[in-house]
Design a protein around this motif. Structure first.
Motif, PDB file in Angstrom:
ATOM      1  N   ASN A   1       0.823  -1.215   0.000  1.00  7.99           N
ATOM      2  CA  ASN A   1       0.000   0.000   0.000  1.00  7.99           C
ATOM      3  C   ASN A   1       0.858   1.266   0.000  1.00  7.99           C
ATOM      4  N   ARG A   2       2.123   1.114   0.344  1.00  3.59           N
ATOM      5  CA  ARG A   2       3.030   2.268   0.416  1.00  3.59           C
ATOM      6  C   ARG A   2       3.916   2.367  -0.818  1.00  3.59           C
ATOM      7  N   LEU A   3       4.476   1.231  -1.245  1.00  4.14           N
ATOM      8  CA  LEU A   3       5.394   1.202  -2.381  1.00  4.14           C
ATOM      9  C   LEU A   3       5.203  -0.113  -3.108  1.00  4.14           C
ATOM     10  N   VAL A   4       4.929  -0.064  -4.397  1.00  2.00           N
ATOM     11  CA  VAL A   4       4.642  -1.277  -5.140  1.00  2.00           C
ATOM     12  C   VAL A   4       4.930  -1.029  -6.617  1.00  2.00           C
ATOM     13  N   GLY A   5       5.026  -2.111  -7.391  1.00  3.54           N
ATOM     14  CA  GLY A   5       5.218  -1.980  -8.828  1.00  3.54           C
ATOM     15  C   GLY A   5       3.943  -1.562  -9.533  1.00  3.54           C
ATOM     16  N   THR A   6       4.008  -1.497 -10.858  1.00  2.27           N
ATOM     17  CA  THR A   6       2.861  -1.094 -11.670  1.00  2.27           C
ATOM     18  C   THR A   6       1.970  -2.302 -11.940  1.00  2.27           C
ATOM     19  N   TYR A   7       0.677  -2.154 -11.656  1.00  2.19           N
ATOM     20  CA  TYR A   7      -0.289  -3.220 -11.930  1.00  2.19           C
ATOM     21  C   TYR A   7      -0.555  -3.282 -13.430  1.00  2.19           C
ATOM     22  N   VAL A   8      -0.545  -4.505 -13.981  1.00  6.08           N
ATOM     23  CA  VAL A   8      -0.792  -4.679 -15.416  1.00  6.08           C
ATOM     24  C   VAL A   8      -2.052  -5.517 -15.599  1.00  6.08           C
ATOM     25  N   GLU A   9      -3.014  -4.988 -16.323  1.00  2.00           N
ATOM     26  CA  GLU A   9      -4.246  -5.725 -16.595  1.00  2.00           C
ATOM     27  C   GLU A   9      -3.949  -6.918 -17.508  1.00  2.00           C
ATOM     28  N   PRO A  10      -4.704  -8.017 -17.376  1.00  2.00           N
ATOM     29  CA  PRO A  10      -4.457  -9.193 -18.211  1.00  2.00           C
ATOM     30  C   PRO A  10      -4.428  -8.880 -19.708  1.00  2.00           C
ATOM     31  N   GLN A  11      -5.271  -7.947 -20.162  1.00  2.34           N
ATOM     32  CA  GLN A  11      -5.332  -7.616 -21.589  1.00  2.34           C
ATOM     33  C   GLN A  11      -4.059  -6.933 -22.087  1.00  2.34           C
ATOM     34  N   ASP A  12      -3.280  -6.369 -21.161  1.00  3.09           N
ATOM     35  CA  ASP A  12      -2.046  -5.675 -21.544  1.00  3.09           C
ATOM     36  C   ASP A  12      -0.790  -6.496 -21.279  1.00  3.09           C
ATOM     37  N   TRP A  13      -0.972  -7.673 -20.682  1.00  6.50           N
ATOM     38  CA  TRP A  13       0.168  -8.479 -20.248  1.00  6.50           C
ATOM     39  C   TRP A  13       0.983  -9.008 -21.416  1.00  6.50           C
ATOM     40  N   ASN A  14       0.313  -9.478 -22.468  1.00  2.85           N
ATOM     41  CA  ASN A  14       1.033 -10.073 -23.602  1.00  2.85           C
ATOM     42  C   ASN A  14       2.036  -9.104 -24.210  1.00  2.85           C
ATOM     43  N   ALA A  15       1.608  -7.860 -24.387  1.00  2.00           N
ATOM     44  CA  ALA A  15       2.496  -6.871 -25.005  1.00  2.00           C
ATOM     45  C   ALA A  15       3.726  -6.628 -24.138  1.00  2.00           C
ATOM     46  N   LEU A  16       3.542  -6.629 -22.824  1.00  2.00           N
ATOM     47  CA  LEU A  16       4.663  -6.400 -21.916  1.00  2.00           C
ATOM     48  C   LEU A  16       5.668  -7.538 -21.975  1.00  2.00           C
ATOM     49  N   ILE A  17       5.194  -8.774 -21.884  1.00  2.00           N
ATOM     50  CA  ILE A  17       6.141  -9.894 -21.813  1.00  2.00           C
ATOM     51  C   ILE A  17       6.671 -10.296 -23.182  1.00  2.00           C
ATOM     52  N   ALA A  18       6.021  -9.826 -24.265  1.00  2.00           N
ATOM     53  CA  ALA A  18       6.540 -10.106 -25.602  1.00  2.00           C
ATOM     54  C   ALA A  18       7.712  -9.207 -25.955  1.00  2.00           C
ATOM     55  N   ASN A  19       7.899  -8.135 -25.196  1.00  2.00           N
ATOM     56  CA  ASN A  19       9.037  -7.241 -25.411  1.00  2.00           C
ATOM     57  C   ASN A  19      10.315  -7.989 -25.043  1.00  2.00           C
ATOM     58  N   PRO A  20      11.245  -8.154 -25.977  1.00  2.00           N
ATOM     59  CA  PRO A  20      12.466  -8.928 -25.680  1.00  2.00           C
ATOM     60  C   PRO A  20      13.322  -8.316 -24.577  1.00  2.00           C
ATOM     61  N   GLN A  21      13.111  -7.040 -24.252  1.00  2.00           N
ATOM     62  CA  GLN A  21      13.863  -6.407 -23.170  1.00  2.00           C
ATOM     63  C   GLN A  21      13.295  -6.742 -21.783  1.00  2.00           C
ATOM     64  N   THR A  22      12.061  -7.234 -21.741  1.00  2.00           N
ATOM     65  CA  THR A  22      11.403  -7.487 -20.456  1.00  2.00           C
ATOM     66  C   THR A  22      11.928  -8.764 -19.820  1.00  2.00           C
ATOM     67  N   LEU A  23      12.286  -8.679 -18.534  1.00  2.00           N
ATOM     68  CA  LEU A  23      12.652  -9.852 -17.753  1.00  2.00           C
ATOM     69  C   LEU A  23      11.383 -10.348 -17.067  1.00  2.00           C
ATOM     70  N   VAL A  24      10.910 -11.520 -17.473  1.00  2.00           N
ATOM     71  CA  VAL A  24       9.657 -12.079 -16.951  1.00  2.00           C
ATOM     72  C   VAL A  24       9.999 -13.100 -15.871  1.00  2.00           C
ATOM     73  N   ILE A  25       9.471 -12.905 -14.659  1.00  2.00           N
ATOM     74  CA  ILE A  25       9.821 -13.751 -13.523  1.00  2.00           C
ATOM     75  C   ILE A  25       8.573 -14.412 -12.956  1.00  2.00           C
ATOM     76  N   ASP A  26       8.609 -15.721 -12.849  1.00  2.00           N
ATOM     77  CA  ASP A  26       7.553 -16.503 -12.206  1.00  2.00           C
ATOM     78  C   ASP A  26       7.883 -16.557 -10.716  1.00  2.00           C
ATOM     79  N   THR A  27       7.065 -15.931  -9.875  1.00  2.00           N
ATOM     80  CA  THR A  27       7.382 -15.856  -8.447  1.00  2.00           C
ATOM     81  C   THR A  27       6.844 -17.048  -7.652  1.00  2.00           C
ATOM     82  N   ARG A  28       6.354 -18.069  -8.342  1.00  2.00           N
ATOM     83  CA  ARG A  28       5.842 -19.251  -7.651  1.00  2.00           C
ATOM     84  C   ARG A  28       6.975 -20.251  -7.386  1.00  2.00           C
ATOM     85  N   ASN A  29       6.625 -21.346  -6.733  1.00  2.00           N
ATOM     86  CA  ASN A  29       7.610 -22.370  -6.399  1.00  2.00           C
ATOM     87  C   ASN A  29       7.833 -23.318  -7.576  1.00  2.00           C
ATOM     88  N   GLY A  30       8.942 -24.041  -7.524  1.00  2.00           N
ATOM     89  CA  GLY A  30       9.342 -24.878  -8.647  1.00  2.00           C
ATOM     90  C   GLY A  30       8.308 -25.891  -9.077  1.00  2.00           C
TER      91      GLY A  30
END
Length: 300
Positions: free
Chosen positions: A111-140
């Motif tokens: 609530n004080r400091l956080v990243g930018t929220y991305v709507e599902p409809q905009d997610w593909n464009a973000l992660i398709a950018n070859p400069q974007t580092l996409v990280i899965d924060t779940r367990n193996g």
């Protein structure tokens, strides 16, 4: 003729908001859920609420109204609704915790400091950018069942491992967009808050998590591969939040795909390819007896 109950309504919910009077909230919520035969888990902490519950649709509707009446700040609570053919939980638990998602780092407040929220409809464009580092924060074991194209798997066993992994790989995050995701949004939201706190600036996370993405993004436009692991009897779900084909290895608890179950090492309730070397012969005998008793109980 015995009637078969209809599909169960499942609600995955969370919200970061300061909470007080946790003991009283626990008592009220446990009584409310048990009176309506709702099952699942709700976690309460001073930082907010997190959980997944299931029951009749009217009961879940009533619970969501009750939560917002008890805690007005939950008006903006993130809720993902889906269904299950069979009851996905065995009991109802309301627990008090230090954190609603355990990172083990003091002072992280989305609530004080956080990243930018991305709507599902905009997610593909973000992660398709070859400069974007996409990280899965779940367990193996969750990642093994399904993930987004080109996502980095930190190979963590617990979310508490994420800060150490992020520290080791911080240099790779500098000067580029960092996009994170998780099942329902809570882990990637807290992870984005952590990255911002340690000085990573260009941070994004998938609003509503994989569940919201699978609900809203058509399969033909999807960059998701596999099934999304869920922490209940359904094991995995796919696009449209329909139940998938995954099951659990009841020896080690890992999720199994249809291909995994075709492995020569797979014996129901006894072993899978991932755990074939992890247990002793005595363990296997014990697992075999447990599986036998489970089958007998099911037949009765």
């Amino acid at each position: 003729m015995v009637s078969t109950p209809g599909p169960f309504s499942v609600a995955a919910l969370y919200h970061f908001t300061p909470l007080e009077g946790l003991e009283g909230l626990k008592t009220k919520l446990a009584a409310f859920c048990c009176a309506r035969k709702i099952k699942g888990t709700l976690l309460l902490a001073h930082e907010g609420i997190n959980g997944t519950v299931a029951g009749e649709e009217s009961a879940i509707d009533a619970l969501l109204v009750h939560l917002r009446d008890l805690i007005p700040a939950l008006a903006a609570m993130d809720v993902k609704r889906s269904t299950a053919r069979e009851e996905p939980f065995k009991r109802m638990k309301v627990r008090l915790k230090r954190e609603i998602v355990s990172m083990g780092v003091e002072g992280i407040d989305p609530n004080r400091l956080v990243g930018t929220y991305v709507e599902p409809q905009d997610w593909n464009a973000l992660i398709a950018n070859p400069q974007t580092l996409v990280i899965d924060t779940r367990n193996g074991y969750e990642v093994a069942l399904g993930t987004f194209q080109n996502a980095v798997d930190p190979e963590t066993e617990s979310f508490r491992d994420f800060p150490a992994w992020a520290g080791e790989h911080r240099a790779a995050m500098e000067g580029r967009p960092v996009a994170m995701f998780c099942t329902g949004g809570i882990r990637c939201e807290k992870a984005s808050a952590y990255l911002r706190q340690i000085g990573v600036e260009d941070v994004y996370h998938l609003k509503g998590g994989i569940l919201r993405y699978l609900e809203e993004v058509p399969a033909e436009q999807s960059l998701w591969q596999g099934e999304c692991f869920v922490f209940d009897e359904r094991v995995g779900i796919g696009h449209g939040l329909v139940e998938g084909e995954a099951s659990l290895c009841h020896a080690c608890g890992r999720p199994l795909t249809a291909e995994d179950r075709r492995s020569a090492h797979y014996r129901e309730g006894i072993s899978c390819a991932a755990c074939i070397d992890e247990y002793s012969d005595a363990d296997r005998l014990r697992f075999a007896e447990r599986q036998k008793q489970a089958l007998l109980a099911a037949s009765r």
